[in-house]
Design an enzyme around this catalytic site. Sequence first.
Site, PDB file in Angstrom:
ATOM      1  N   PRO A 133     -23.160   6.051  56.984  1.00 39.61           N
ATOM      2  CA  PRO A 133     -22.201   6.872  56.246  1.00 39.61           C
ATOM      3  C   PRO A 133     -22.737   7.295  54.877  1.00 39.61           C
ATOM      4  O   PRO A 133     -22.468   8.399  54.415  1.00 39.61           O
ATOM      5  CB  PRO A 133     -20.980   5.957  56.124  1.00 39.61           C
ATOM      6  CG  PRO A 133     -21.081   5.047  57.296  1.00 39.61           C
ATOM      7  CD  PRO A 133     -22.555   4.789  57.462  1.00 39.61           C
ATOM      8  N   TYR A 134     -23.502   6.403  54.227  1.00 37.23           N
ATOM      9  CA  TYR A 134     -24.112   6.765  52.945  1.00 37.23           C
ATOM     10  C   TYR A 134     -25.003   7.993  53.107  1.00 37.23           C
ATOM     11  O   TYR A 134     -24.917   8.954  52.326  1.00 37.23           O
ATOM     12  CB  TYR A 134     -24.919   5.591  52.401  1.00 37.23           C
ATOM     13  CG  TYR A 134     -25.813   5.970  51.235  1.00 37.23           C
ATOM     14  CD1 TYR A 134     -25.271   6.231  49.975  1.00 37.23           C
ATOM     15  CD2 TYR A 134     -27.197   6.078  51.400  1.00 37.23           C
ATOM     16  CE1 TYR A 134     -26.082   6.596  48.909  1.00 37.23           C
ATOM     17  CE2 TYR A 134     -28.019   6.433  50.339  1.00 37.23           C
ATOM     18  CZ  TYR A 134     -27.464   6.691  49.097  1.00 37.23           C
ATOM     19  OH  TYR A 134     -28.270   7.059  48.044  1.00 37.23           O
ATOM     20  N   GLY A 135     -25.885   7.979  54.118  1.00 36.58           N
ATOM     21  CA  GLY A 135     -26.759   9.115  54.347  1.00 36.58           C
ATOM     22  C   GLY A 135     -25.994  10.389  54.631  1.00 36.58           C
ATOM     23  O   GLY A 135     -26.366  11.472  54.163  1.00 36.58           O
TER      24      GLY A 135
END
Length: 332
Positions: free
Chosen positions: A157-159
């Site tokens: 999700p960060y990416g």
Amino acid sequence: MLTTDVSPAEGGRTALVTGAAGFIGSNLADALLESGWRVTGIDRRSPGTDPIAAANLQQALAHPRFRFEEADVAGLRSPGLLGVDAVFHLAAATGVRSSWGANFTGYIRDNIAATHHLVRECERAEICRLVIASSSSVYGSAPQPSAEDGPLMPISPYGVSKLAAEQLALAYAVRSSAVTSTVALRFFTVYGPRQRPDMAIFRMLDAVRTGEPMLLYGDGQQRRNFTYVADAVNALLLAAGATVTGRAVNIAGPASVTVQTVLDTVERVTGQPVPVVHAVSRSGDPASTEGDTRRATTSLGYRPTVDLIEGITRQWQWMNAAHCAHLIGGTA
């Protein structure tokens, strides 16, 4: 709302740095001041209440051309940007592992919505140059080495949040009506003095310093393209004056190496092996990262100058000095 006076110094340029109390942001602020810029730094962490923010900004706060504002990027308004020549956007929710599940709401707010807000306010203030900090996480498990025009396959999700943020900013930059020239720098695993304590090289060095074993996820054969912070900061400075716009640019170190190579290098620098406890690999961690930096060379004139052993030596010296001054702890 940002209220600090950021009118340019006579004969100089003016920059605004978001995330100025953090790892890369504080190093950038110091470099800008050394280069003659007038700098306003904004961050939600105040050096008055956060000891790590105070330590990171110690040098900048003593400089007459630096001003700090405790503020959220989402509260920034265009009048507060008047007189600014370049905006460096480094404020973000960080970390792959913490981005899963319900926590992703914060990443949407801090990485996507806040970046969109900043882009619009830069346009309203007719800011000439906006430099966005992106991440190699946008490539995920894409084939190596990663080129800017190659596949984008984030696996966390960060990416996803970093890819959405950079693409929003670049979409605004390529419009026919665009007034702000924008470039996104995709950083590959930055390390060095002031690095966050949750990051790998800090954890390795801290394990040597304290004798407390670090968790080593995976078998140590995963590869990373480590980039020393001074090289990352130099890329930001180069990007401020470059003509490339509406594009992403990889910023990586000299080579991609295995985690085991980093462990061996830490042992060589410190004279002690890193105590480790092995653990299974974690979701969202790619097996390998390697950045193709040809665009950075041609568009920015960027070339990394600090190799792994020199960079780890500098970070080890900084950690020992910071520990003696009781500056290590918390998040950077």
